[in-house]
Design a protein around this motif. Structure first.
Motif, PDB file in Angstrom:
ATOM      1  N   VAL A 107       0.859  -1.182   0.000  1.00 52.44           N
ATOM      2  CA  VAL A 107       0.000   0.000   0.000  1.00 52.44           C
ATOM      3  C   VAL A 107       0.897   1.234   0.000  1.00 52.44           C
ATOM      4  O   VAL A 107       1.683   1.435   0.918  1.00 52.44           O
ATOM      5  CB  VAL A 107      -0.932   0.016   1.231  1.00 52.44           C
ATOM      6  N   SER A 108       0.761   2.037  -1.028  1.00 49.24           N
ATOM      7  CA  SER A 108       1.639   3.200  -1.186  1.00 49.24           C
ATOM      8  C   SER A 108       0.967   4.487  -0.724  1.00 49.24           C
ATOM      9  O   SER A 108      -0.240   4.681  -0.956  1.00 49.24           O
ATOM     10  CB  SER A 108       2.052   3.353  -2.655  1.00 49.24           C
ATOM     11  N   ARG A 109       1.747   5.345  -0.110  1.00 50.19           N
ATOM     12  CA  ARG A 109       1.260   6.677   0.243  1.00 50.19           C
ATOM     13  C   ARG A 109       0.777   7.441  -0.982  1.00 50.19           C
ATOM     14  O   ARG A 109      -0.139   8.254  -0.915  1.00 50.19           O
ATOM     15  CB  ARG A 109       2.394   7.467   0.904  1.00 50.19           C
ATOM     16  N   ALA A 110       1.355   7.132  -2.148  1.00 52.29           N
ATOM     17  CA  ALA A 110       1.002   7.836  -3.374  1.00 52.29           C
ATOM     18  C   ALA A 110      -0.196   7.220  -4.091  1.00 52.29           C
ATOM     19  O   ALA A 110      -0.618   7.737  -5.125  1.00 52.29           O
ATOM     20  CB  ALA A 110       2.203   7.852  -4.324  1.00 52.29           C
ATOM     21  N   ASP A 118       4.410   1.545   1.811  1.00 49.29           N
ATOM     22  CA  ASP A 118       5.472   2.180   1.043  1.00 49.29           C
ATOM     23  C   ASP A 118       5.318   3.692   1.126  1.00 49.29           C
ATOM     24  O   ASP A 118       4.198   4.209   1.083  1.00 49.29           O
ATOM     25  CB  ASP A 118       5.400   1.723  -0.412  1.00 49.29           C
ATOM     26  N   ASN A 119       6.435   4.396   1.223  1.00 52.53           N
ATOM     27  CA  ASN A 119       6.364   5.850   1.411  1.00 52.53           C
ATOM     28  C   ASN A 119       6.008   6.617   0.148  1.00 52.53           C
ATOM     29  O   ASN A 119       5.747   7.822   0.211  1.00 52.53           O
ATOM     30  CB  ASN A 119       7.691   6.371   1.980  1.00 52.53           C
ATOM     31  N   GLY A 120       6.001   5.975  -1.017  1.00 52.34           N
ATOM     32  CA  GLY A 120       5.606   6.636  -2.252  1.00 52.34           C
ATOM     33  C   GLY A 120       6.691   7.437  -2.928  1.00 52.34           C
ATOM     34  O   GLY A 120       6.426   8.154  -3.908  1.00 52.34           O
ATOM     35  N   ALA A 121       7.946   7.312  -2.460  1.00 49.84           N
ATOM     36  CA  ALA A 121       9.032   8.124  -3.015  1.00 49.84           C
ATOM     37  C   ALA A 121       9.280   7.815  -4.491  1.00 49.84           C
ATOM     38  O   ALA A 121       9.608   8.715  -5.267  1.00 49.84           O
ATOM     39  CB  ALA A 121      10.310   7.908  -2.212  1.00 49.84           C
ATOM     40  N   TRP A 122       9.154   6.540  -4.888  1.00 50.39           N
ATOM     41  CA  TRP A 122       9.404   6.189  -6.286  1.00 50.39           C
ATOM     42  C   TRP A 122       8.367   6.839  -7.202  1.00 50.39           C
ATOM     43  O   TRP A 122       8.710   7.382  -8.254  1.00 50.39           O
ATOM     44  CB  TRP A 122       9.384   4.669  -6.458  1.00 50.39           C
ATOM     45  N   ALA A 123       7.093   6.829  -6.773  1.00 57.14           N
ATOM     46  CA  ALA A 123       6.039   7.488  -7.562  1.00 57.14           C
ATOM     47  C   ALA A 123       6.289   8.992  -7.631  1.00 57.14           C
ATOM     48  O   ALA A 123       6.086   9.618  -8.679  1.00 57.14           O
ATOM     49  CB  ALA A 123       4.671   7.201  -6.957  1.00 57.14           C
TER      50      ALA A 123
END
Length: 204
Positions: A26-29, A43-48
Motif C-alpha cells: 500500500v503506497s502513500r502515493a 510504502d512511502n511513495g518516493a518512487w512514484a
C-alpha cells in the motif's frame, strides 16, 4: 520468499494474488486500502514522486502510518530515490516514529550508500529495502544480500517484475520482493509465483 504486489482495483487480479498467498503493498502515493489482505506493507511513495517530479508529502505519510502502521508487516522509511546519504538522513529522521507504530521499518538503500553507512542502524527491527536506480540495484543486489545475511537483517528487493529478477533476488537471499507486473497483468502471476518457489542452493 514473501511477495507483495502493488495495489490494484481490479477484482480478478486481487483474487488471484490472494489465492497465491501474496501480500499487498500500500503506497502513500496510491489508494489507501488493504483490500482485505491478511498481510500488507506500507510504502512511502518516493518512487512514484520521483517518476512524477513531485516532492515528498510528509503530512500524508504521517496519516498513512497512523492509520495502517499497526497492522503492517513493515514500513519503508521515507527516502530520496538515488539520493545517497541525503536519503539516509531523511530515513533516520523517521526511524523512531515508524517503529512506534510498526514492529519493523526498512531503510531504502540508494545509489552511493555503503555498508558502513547502514551498519550502525540495522538490526532485528530495522531491515534493508533495496531501492535506487534500476542499474545500480541489479549490480548491487548480491552485495546487499550478503550484508544482511551476515547480520541476520531482513532484506527486501523492490521492483521485481520478471523471472530473471526473481531469480536474482532469490540468489541474493531476499526475504521478500515487490512488483507491479502481477498487479497489472494477472496472466504473469503464475510465472512469477513459480519462480519465487524455486529454491536457490547458493543463496546468501
Amino acid at each position: 520468499m514473501m511477495c507483495y504486489a502493488s495495489r490494484t482495483g481490479t477484482r480478478r487480479n486481487l483474487d488471484a494474488l490472494r489465492a497465491a498467498g501474496w501480500g499487498l503493498l500500500v503506497s502513500r502515493a496510491g489508494v489507501w486500502r488493504t483490500e482485505g489482505f491478511d498481510r500488507y506493507v506500507l510504502d512511502n511513495g518516493a518512487w512514484a514522486d520521483f517518476q512524477a517530479g513531485r516532492t515528498f508529502d510528509e503530512d500524508a505519510f504521517e496519516r498513512l502510518i497512523e492509520q495502517f502502521g499497526a497492522g503492517a508487516d513493515w514500513i519503508v522509511l521515507p527516502d530520496i530515490v538515488a539520493g545517497g546519504l541525503a536519503s539516509l538522513a531523511l530515513s533516520t529522521r523517521w526511524l523512531n516514529r515508524c517503529l512506534s507504530v510498526c514492529p519493523m521499518a526498512l531503510i531504502a538503500v540508494q545509489d552511493g550508500m555503503q555498508e558502513t553507512d547502514l551498519a550502525p542502524l540495522v538490526g532485528r527491527s530495522v531491515g534493508v529495502f533495496l531501492g535506487g536506480s534500476t542499474e545500480w540495484k541489479l549490480a548491487n543486489m548480491l552485495r546487499w544480500g550478503m550484508f544482511c545475511a551476515e547480520r541476520g537483517v531482513y532484506y527486501h528487493v523492490a521492483r521485481v517484475n520478471t523471472e530473471r529478477r526473481v531469480w536474482l533476488a532469490t540468489a541474493s537471499g531476499a526475504d521478500s520482493i515487490d512488483g507491479s507486473s502481477a498487479t497489472r497483468y494477472a496472466v504473469t502471476l503464475p510465472m512469477l509465483d513459480r519462480a519465487t518457489k524455486q529454491r536457490d542452493l547458493f543463496a546468501c
